[in-house]
Design a protein around this motif. Structure first.
Motif, PDB file in Angstrom:
ATOM      1  N   UNK A  66       0.838  -1.195   0.000  1.00 17.81           N
ATOM      2  CA  UNK A  66       0.000   0.000   0.000  1.00 17.81           C
ATOM      3  C   UNK A  66       0.876   1.249   0.000  1.00 17.81           C
ATOM      4  N   UNK A  67       0.256   2.379  -0.328  1.00 23.23           N
ATOM      5  CA  UNK A  67       0.954   3.661  -0.341  1.00 23.23           C
ATOM      6  C   UNK A  67       1.096   4.215   1.074  1.00 23.23           C
ATOM      7  N   UNK A  68       1.926   5.242   1.206  1.00 25.14           N
ATOM      8  CA  UNK A  68       2.153   5.884   2.507  1.00 25.14           C
ATOM      9  C   UNK A  68       0.845   6.270   3.187  1.00 25.14           C
ATOM     10  N   UNK A  69      -0.099   6.749   2.394  1.00 28.34           N
ATOM     11  CA  UNK A  69      -1.361   7.268   2.942  1.00 28.34           C
ATOM     12  C   UNK A  69      -2.416   6.185   3.125  1.00 28.34           C
ATOM     13  N   UNK A  70      -1.992   4.903   3.053  1.00 27.09           N
ATOM     14  CA  UNK A  70      -2.932   3.786   3.216  1.00 27.09           C
ATOM     15  C   UNK A  70      -2.500   2.828   4.328  1.00 27.09           C
ATOM     16  N   UNK A  71      -1.497   3.205   5.111  1.00 29.08           N
ATOM     17  CA  UNK A  71      -1.032   2.375   6.216  1.00 29.08           C
ATOM     18  C   UNK A  71      -1.831   2.687   7.478  1.00 29.08           C
ATOM     19  N   UNK A  72      -1.851   1.790   8.438  1.00 29.51           N
ATOM     20  CA  UNK A  72      -2.617   2.103   9.655  1.00 29.51           C
ATOM     21  C   UNK A  72      -1.944   3.171  10.504  1.00 29.51           C
ATOM     22  N   UNK A  73      -0.592   3.307  10.523  1.00 21.52           N
ATOM     23  CA  UNK A  73      -0.036   4.466  11.232  1.00 21.52           C
ATOM     24  C   UNK A  73      -0.478   5.799  10.623  1.00 21.52           C
ATOM     25  N   UNK A  74      -0.590   5.853   9.293  1.00 21.64           N
ATOM     26  CA  UNK A  74      -1.042   7.096   8.654  1.00 21.64           C
ATOM     27  C   UNK A  74      -2.502   7.384   9.022  1.00 21.64           C
ATOM     28  N   UNK A  75      -3.362   6.383   8.887  1.00 18.81           N
ATOM     29  CA  UNK A  75      -4.771   6.591   9.234  1.00 18.81           C
ATOM     30  C   UNK A  75      -4.910   7.003  10.696  1.00 18.81           C
ATOM     31  N   UNK A  76      -4.120   6.389  11.569  1.00 17.65           N
ATOM     32  CA  UNK A  76      -4.199   6.711  12.994  1.00 17.65           C
ATOM     33  C   UNK A  76      -3.812   8.163  13.241  1.00 17.65           C
ATOM     34  N   UNK A  77      -2.808   8.644  12.517  1.00 17.33           N
ATOM     35  CA  UNK A  77      -2.415  10.045  12.675  1.00 17.33           C
ATOM     36  C   UNK A  77      -3.539  10.989  12.269  1.00 17.33           C
ATOM     37  N   UNK A  78      -4.274  10.648  11.208  1.00 13.47           N
ATOM     38  CA  UNK A  78      -5.392  11.493  10.786  1.00 13.47           C
ATOM     39  C   UNK A  78      -6.529  11.456  11.807  1.00 13.47           C
ATOM     40  N   UNK A  79      -6.713  10.322  12.456  1.00 13.92           N
ATOM     41  CA  UNK A  79      -7.792  10.185  13.429  1.00 13.92           C
ATOM     42  C   UNK A  79      -7.462  10.827  14.772  1.00 13.92           C
ATOM     43  N   UNK A  80      -6.168  10.957  15.070  1.00 13.42           N
ATOM     44  CA  UNK A  80      -5.727  11.490  16.360  1.00 13.42           C
ATOM     45  C   UNK A  80      -4.783  12.669  16.141  1.00 13.42           C
ATOM     46  N   UNK A  81      -5.308  13.837  15.773  1.00 12.51           N
ATOM     47  CA  UNK A  81      -4.448  14.977  15.445  1.00 12.51           C
ATOM     48  C   UNK A  81      -3.623  15.488  16.618  1.00 12.51           C
ATOM     49  N   UNK A  82      -4.016  15.153  17.844  1.00 15.17           N
ATOM     50  CA  UNK A  82      -3.245  15.595  19.008  1.00 15.17           C
ATOM     51  C   UNK A  82      -2.150  14.605  19.405  1.00 15.17           C
ATOM     52  N   UNK A  83      -1.805  13.755  18.456  1.00 14.65           N
ATOM     53  CA  UNK A  83      -0.682  12.832  18.657  1.00 14.65           C
ATOM     54  C   UNK A  83       0.369  13.093  17.594  1.00 14.65           C
TER      55      UNK A  83
ATOM     56  N   UNK B 143      -8.575  -0.730   3.254  1.00 11.65           N
ATOM     57  CA  UNK B 143      -9.711  -0.644   4.172  1.00 11.65           C
ATOM     58  C   UNK B 143      -9.466  -1.455   5.444  1.00 11.65           C
ATOM     59  N   UNK B 144      -8.627  -2.502   5.359  1.00 13.71           N
ATOM     60  CA  UNK B 144      -8.276  -3.257   6.565  1.00 13.71           C
ATOM     61  C   UNK B 144      -7.409  -2.393   7.477  1.00 13.71           C
ATOM     62  N   UNK B 145      -6.434  -1.703   6.892  1.00 16.25           N
ATOM     63  CA  UNK B 145      -5.579  -0.820   7.693  1.00 16.25           C
ATOM     64  C   UNK B 145      -6.389   0.289   8.351  1.00 16.25           C
ATOM     65  N   UNK B 146      -7.373   0.802   7.642  1.00 18.84           N
ATOM     66  CA  UNK B 146      -8.215   1.852   8.228  1.00 18.84           C
ATOM     67  C   UNK B 146      -8.993   1.290   9.427  1.00 18.84           C
ATOM     68  N   UNK B 147      -9.460   0.049   9.303  1.00 22.70           N
ATOM     69  CA  UNK B 147     -10.150  -0.586  10.415  1.00 22.70           C
ATOM     70  C   UNK B 147      -9.237  -0.823  11.610  1.00 22.70           C
ATOM     71  N   UNK B 148      -7.995  -1.205  11.348  1.00 20.41           N
ATOM     72  CA  UNK B 148      -7.019  -1.383  12.429  1.00 20.41           C
ATOM     73  C   UNK B 148      -6.799  -0.060  13.155  1.00 20.41           C
ATOM     74  N   UNK B 149      -6.623   1.010  12.383  1.00 22.32           N
ATOM     75  CA  UNK B 149      -6.414   2.330  12.983  1.00 22.32           C
ATOM     76  C   UNK B 149      -7.614   2.730  13.844  1.00 22.32           C
ATOM     77  N   UNK B 150      -8.811   2.447  13.362  1.00 21.43           N
ATOM     78  CA  UNK B 150     -10.020   2.797  14.115  1.00 21.43           C
ATOM     79  C   UNK B 150     -10.052   2.050  15.449  1.00 21.43           C
TER      80      UNK B 150
END
Length: 298
Positions: A72-89, A274-281
């Motif tokens: 996957x691309x940089x913007x499709x990993x679960x660390x990336x999704x997690x950063x978008x979901x938690x801006x105060x991290x 979509x699996x990585x996004x679910x992991x981040x969630x």
């Protein structure tokens, strides 16, 4: 390319066998996915200071190719999704594909601790433990042995690919064959699995000890059950409850329904976005529910 089995992004490391090349810009990897790294070889374009922002929770993420985001691309990993979901991290994606727990521990000691993380997330799968027995997994690597009640680092510094090429003609293929047959026999009788469990537990113990000694909350993120669904949960729960008894938390990511799970993997077995996004969630919900994230920040 000596690292062709790992990826074009890999470069030799004398302490870890290989690592991710620094300063990669929009490389097309994993069948036309985008790969960037910063000046330290961390995936993505962001540069991180060793000094952390006191207003943000700094989360260091470790793991293998599933956490790295192979395919996957940089913007499709679960660390990336997690950063978008938690801006105060501040999420630092300190992951190198192909690692077992042994180079992960070395990486944490020599580089990860410099970032003074508040939380360390370690992505783990049942496939990782066997790597801890090898001095060669896709390329030469460090490994730990357990001797006289302590971990001993072996195959260190790690021989370079050039060294192997220069000495290959001296290696006896007969003894290589004998070693392969021996390993297959020990695998069938359960000795390899037992040995892998022992060394893996000791290495993970060291990772946990290192995190706590440096005032970081260590949390495991098991990923193996995402392949098999809830049928594997009892076995996974027993395994990780042993760590829970040691005070180590783990995040159980609820598996996708079977219809979605079958569509969640690329050929070769790595997760789709979509699996990585679910992991981040799932990680986000856990961190917030446990009040591990600072509520305010810039």
């Amino acid at each position: 390319d000596p690292f062709s089995l790992i990826g074009s992004w890999a470069v030799y490391s004398p302490s870890r066998g290989w690592t991710t090349k620094p300063n990669i810009t929009n490389e097309m990897a994993f069948q036309n996915k985008v790969l960037n790294t910063n000046s330290k070889g961390i995936r993505g374009k962001i540069e991180y200071s060793y000094e952390k922002n006191p207003n943000k929770t700094r989360i260091l993420i470790l793991g293998d190719s599933f956490t790295f985001g192979s395919n996957v691309s940089d913007t499709e990993t679960y660390p990336y999704y997690l950063q978008q979901m938690l801006p105060n991290t501040e999420i630092i994606h300190l992951v190198v594909a192909g690692y077992g727990h042994d180079p992960i521990l070395v990486h944490l000691l020599e580089e990860g601790l410099k970032y003074h993380p508040d939380i360390i997330l370690l992505g783990v799968g049942p496939w990782d433990k066997i790597r801890n027995l090898y001095e060669f997994f896709q390329a030469s690597k460090p490994k730990f042995s357990w001797d006289r009640d302590q971990l001993v680092l072996c195959n260190f510094p790690v021989p370079s690919p050039q060294w192997f090429l220069e000495h290959e003609f001296l290696r006896s293929k007969f003894f290589d064959l004998i070693e392969v047959l021996r390993f297959e026999f020990l695998s069938k009788v359960g000795v390899v699995d037992q040995e892998a469990n022992i060394i893996t537990n000791h290495v993970l113990d060291k990772i946990v000890y290192t995190a706590r000694k440096n005032n970081a909350e260590i949390i495991f993120v098991p990923l193996g059950h995402l392949f098999t669904g809830m049928k594997s949960f009892p076995a996974i729960k027993r395994s990780f409850d042993a760590w829970k008894n040691k005070g180590v938390s783990y995040i159980f990511i609820k598996p996708f329904p079977a219809s979605e799970r079958e569509e969640g993997f690329f050929p070769g077995g790595h997760f789709k976005p979509f699996v990585y996004e679910g992991i981040a969630q799932g990680i986000k919900e856990y961190l917030l529910n446990k009040n591990l994230i600072k509520k305010s920040g810039n």
